[in-house]
Design a protein around this motif. Structure first.
Motif, PDB file in Angstrom:
ATOM      1  N   ILE A 267      -0.109 -17.726   6.511  1.00  0.00           N
ATOM      2  CA  ILE A 267      -1.346 -16.862   7.101  1.00  0.00           C
ATOM      3  C   ILE A 267      -0.972 -15.198   6.374  1.00  0.00           C
ATOM      4  CG2 ILE A 267      -2.474 -15.620   8.951  1.00  0.00           C
ATOM      5  CD1 ILE A 267      -2.139 -18.508  10.478  1.00  0.00           C
ATOM      6  N   THR A 268       0.182 -14.779   6.762  1.00  0.00           N
ATOM      7  CA  THR A 268       0.661 -13.342   6.322  1.00  0.00           C
ATOM      8  C   THR A 268       0.181 -13.248   4.976  1.00  0.00           C
ATOM      9  OG1 THR A 268       1.972 -13.308   8.054  1.00  0.00           O
ATOM     10  CG2 THR A 268       2.402 -11.781   6.320  1.00  0.00           C
ATOM     11  N   LEU A 269       0.748 -14.184   4.112  1.00  0.00           N
ATOM     12  CA  LEU A 269       0.755 -13.975   2.587  1.00  0.00           C
ATOM     13  C   LEU A 269      -0.692 -14.095   2.169  1.00  0.00           C
ATOM     14  CD1 LEU A 269       3.740 -16.296   1.271  1.00  0.00           C
ATOM     15  CD2 LEU A 269       3.263 -13.788   1.157  1.00  0.00           C
ATOM     16  N   THR A 270      -1.657 -14.939   2.743  1.00  0.00           N
ATOM     17  CA  THR A 270      -2.943 -15.108   2.347  1.00  0.00           C
ATOM     18  C   THR A 270      -3.975 -13.636   2.929  1.00  0.00           C
ATOM     19  OG1 THR A 270      -3.018 -17.475   2.970  1.00  0.00           O
ATOM     20  CG2 THR A 270      -5.139 -16.339   2.982  1.00  0.00           C
ATOM     21  N   VAL A 271      -3.580 -13.301   3.676  1.00  0.00           N
ATOM     22  CA  VAL A 271      -3.990 -11.819   4.343  1.00  0.00           C
ATOM     23  C   VAL A 271      -3.722 -10.773   3.332  1.00  0.00           C
ATOM     24  CG1 VAL A 271      -4.181 -10.157   6.082  1.00  0.00           C
ATOM     25  CG2 VAL A 271      -4.305 -12.507   6.574  1.00  0.00           C
ATOM     26  N   VAL A 272      -2.555 -10.754   2.892  1.00  0.00           N
ATOM     27  CA  VAL A 272      -2.147  -9.569   2.072  1.00  0.00           C
ATOM     28  C   VAL A 272      -2.649  -9.994   0.922  1.00  0.00           C
ATOM     29  CG1 VAL A 272      -0.184  -8.807   0.935  1.00  0.00           C
ATOM     30  CG2 VAL A 272      -0.045  -9.107   3.247  1.00  0.00           C
ATOM     31  N   ALA A 273      -2.771 -11.094   0.324  1.00  0.00           N
ATOM     32  CA  ALA A 273      -3.272 -11.390  -1.169  1.00  0.00           C
ATOM     33  C   ALA A 273      -4.673 -11.057  -1.090  1.00  0.00           C
ATOM     34  CB  ALA A 273      -3.055 -12.769  -1.298  1.00  0.00           C
ATOM     35  N   TYR A 274      -5.532 -11.337   0.104  1.00  0.00           N
ATOM     36  CA  TYR A 274      -7.008 -10.758   0.130  1.00  0.00           C
ATOM     37  C   TYR A 274      -7.337  -9.494   0.295  1.00  0.00           C
ATOM     38  CZ  TYR A 274     -11.542 -10.252   2.202  1.00  0.00           C
ATOM     39  OH  TYR A 274     -12.691  -9.922   2.415  1.00  0.00           O
ATOM     40  N   TYR A 275      -6.266  -8.709   1.017  1.00  0.00           N
ATOM     41  CA  TYR A 275      -6.520  -7.350   0.819  1.00  0.00           C
ATOM     42  C   TYR A 275      -6.122  -6.653  -0.470  1.00  0.00           C
ATOM     43  CZ  TYR A 275      -5.368  -2.399   2.019  1.00  0.00           C
ATOM     44  OH  TYR A 275      -5.640  -1.217   2.028  1.00  0.00           O
ATOM     45  N   PHE A 276      -5.316  -6.984  -0.993  1.00  0.00           N
ATOM     46  CA  PHE A 276      -4.982  -6.295  -2.355  1.00  0.00           C
ATOM     47  C   PHE A 276      -5.812  -6.924  -3.431  1.00  0.00           C
ATOM     48  CE2 PHE A 276      -0.819  -5.461  -0.214  1.00  0.00           C
ATOM     49  CZ  PHE A 276      -0.911  -4.079  -0.439  1.00  0.00           C
ATOM     50  N   GLY A 277      -6.491  -8.057  -3.332  1.00  0.00           N
ATOM     51  CA  GLY A 277      -7.191  -9.025  -4.089  1.00  0.00           C
ATOM     52  C   GLY A 277      -8.599  -8.132  -4.104  1.00  0.00           C
ATOM     53  N   THR A 278      -9.345  -7.721  -2.895  1.00  0.00           N
ATOM     54  CA  THR A 278     -10.506  -7.101  -2.891  1.00  0.00           C
ATOM     55  C   THR A 278     -10.242  -5.921  -3.223  1.00  0.00           C
ATOM     56  OG1 THR A 278     -10.238  -6.634  -0.523  1.00  0.00           O
ATOM     57  CG2 THR A 278     -11.242  -8.611  -0.905  1.00  0.00           C
ATOM     58  N   ARG A 279      -9.193  -5.199  -2.989  1.00  0.00           N
ATOM     59  CA  ARG A 279      -9.294  -3.564  -3.640  1.00  0.00           C
ATOM     60  C   ARG A 279      -9.016  -3.642  -5.018  1.00  0.00           C
ATOM     61  NH1 ARG A 279      -7.696   0.652  -0.226  1.00  0.00           N
ATOM     62  NH2 ARG A 279      -6.641   1.420  -2.274  1.00  0.00           N
ATOM     63  N   SER A 280      -8.256  -4.589  -5.661  1.00  0.00           N
ATOM     64  CA  SER A 280      -8.546  -4.627  -7.089  1.00  0.00           C
ATOM     65  C   SER A 280      -9.525  -4.881  -7.558  1.00  0.00           C
ATOM     66  CB  SER A 280      -7.301  -5.831  -7.519  1.00  0.00           C
ATOM     67  OG  SER A 280      -7.379  -5.861  -8.830  1.00  0.00           O
ATOM     68  N   ALA A 281     -10.237  -5.722  -7.064  1.00  0.00           N
ATOM     69  CA  ALA A 281     -11.874  -6.061  -7.438  1.00  0.00           C
ATOM     70  C   ALA A 281     -12.690  -4.873  -7.479  1.00  0.00           C
ATOM     71  CB  ALA A 281     -12.409  -7.364  -6.874  1.00  0.00           C
ATOM     72  N   GLU A 282     -12.618  -4.270  -6.309  1.00  0.00           N
ATOM     73  CA  GLU A 282     -13.415  -3.034  -5.788  1.00  0.00           C
ATOM     74  C   GLU A 282     -13.112  -1.849  -7.043  1.00  0.00           C
ATOM     75  OE1 GLU A 282     -13.058  -2.029  -2.022  1.00  0.00           O
ATOM     76  OE2 GLU A 282     -14.024  -3.413  -1.226  1.00  0.00           O
ATOM     77  N   SER A 283     -11.859  -1.553  -7.315  1.00  0.00           N
ATOM     78  CA  SER A 283     -11.469  -0.534  -8.086  1.00  0.00           C
ATOM     79  C   SER A 283     -12.092  -1.030  -9.806  1.00  0.00           C
ATOM     80  CB  SER A 283     -10.032  -0.313  -7.984  1.00  0.00           C
ATOM     81  OG  SER A 283      -9.198  -1.402  -8.621  1.00  0.00           O
TER      82      SER A 283
END
Length: 87
Positions: free
Chosen positions: A58-74
């Protein structure tokens, strides 16, 4: 009639969750999950109990989602794409 910049900022800010800047809620949830995981690791080290694999996943999924969405937004901000593609 043009609107003042302050009025426009207020209106868009209140559209976000809890009236906070964009991304604040997502970042807060990610920080909370990371703190809980760090506490679980500390408890594991102190008392010898094992951190459940589910919590790690769960921790890895949440962290991956956070950085993935930030990367996609930028990336979207840098390189806007037309919804119709190249015409």
């Amino acid at each position: 009639m043009s609107k003042a910049k302050g009025e426009e900022t207020k209106r868009t800010r209140y559209n976000e969750p809890m009236g906070l800047p964009k991304g604040t809620v997502r970042a807060s949830i990610t920080i909370l999950v990371l703190v809980m995981f760090c506490l679980a690791i500390a408890i594991e080290m102190l008392y010898g109990s094992k951190v459940p694999d589910t919590l790690s996943a769960i921790t890895l999924t949440v962290v991956a989602y956070y950085f993935g969405t930030r990367s996609a937004e930028s990336q979207a901000a840098k390189d806007p794409v037309s919804p119709l593609g190249d015409i």
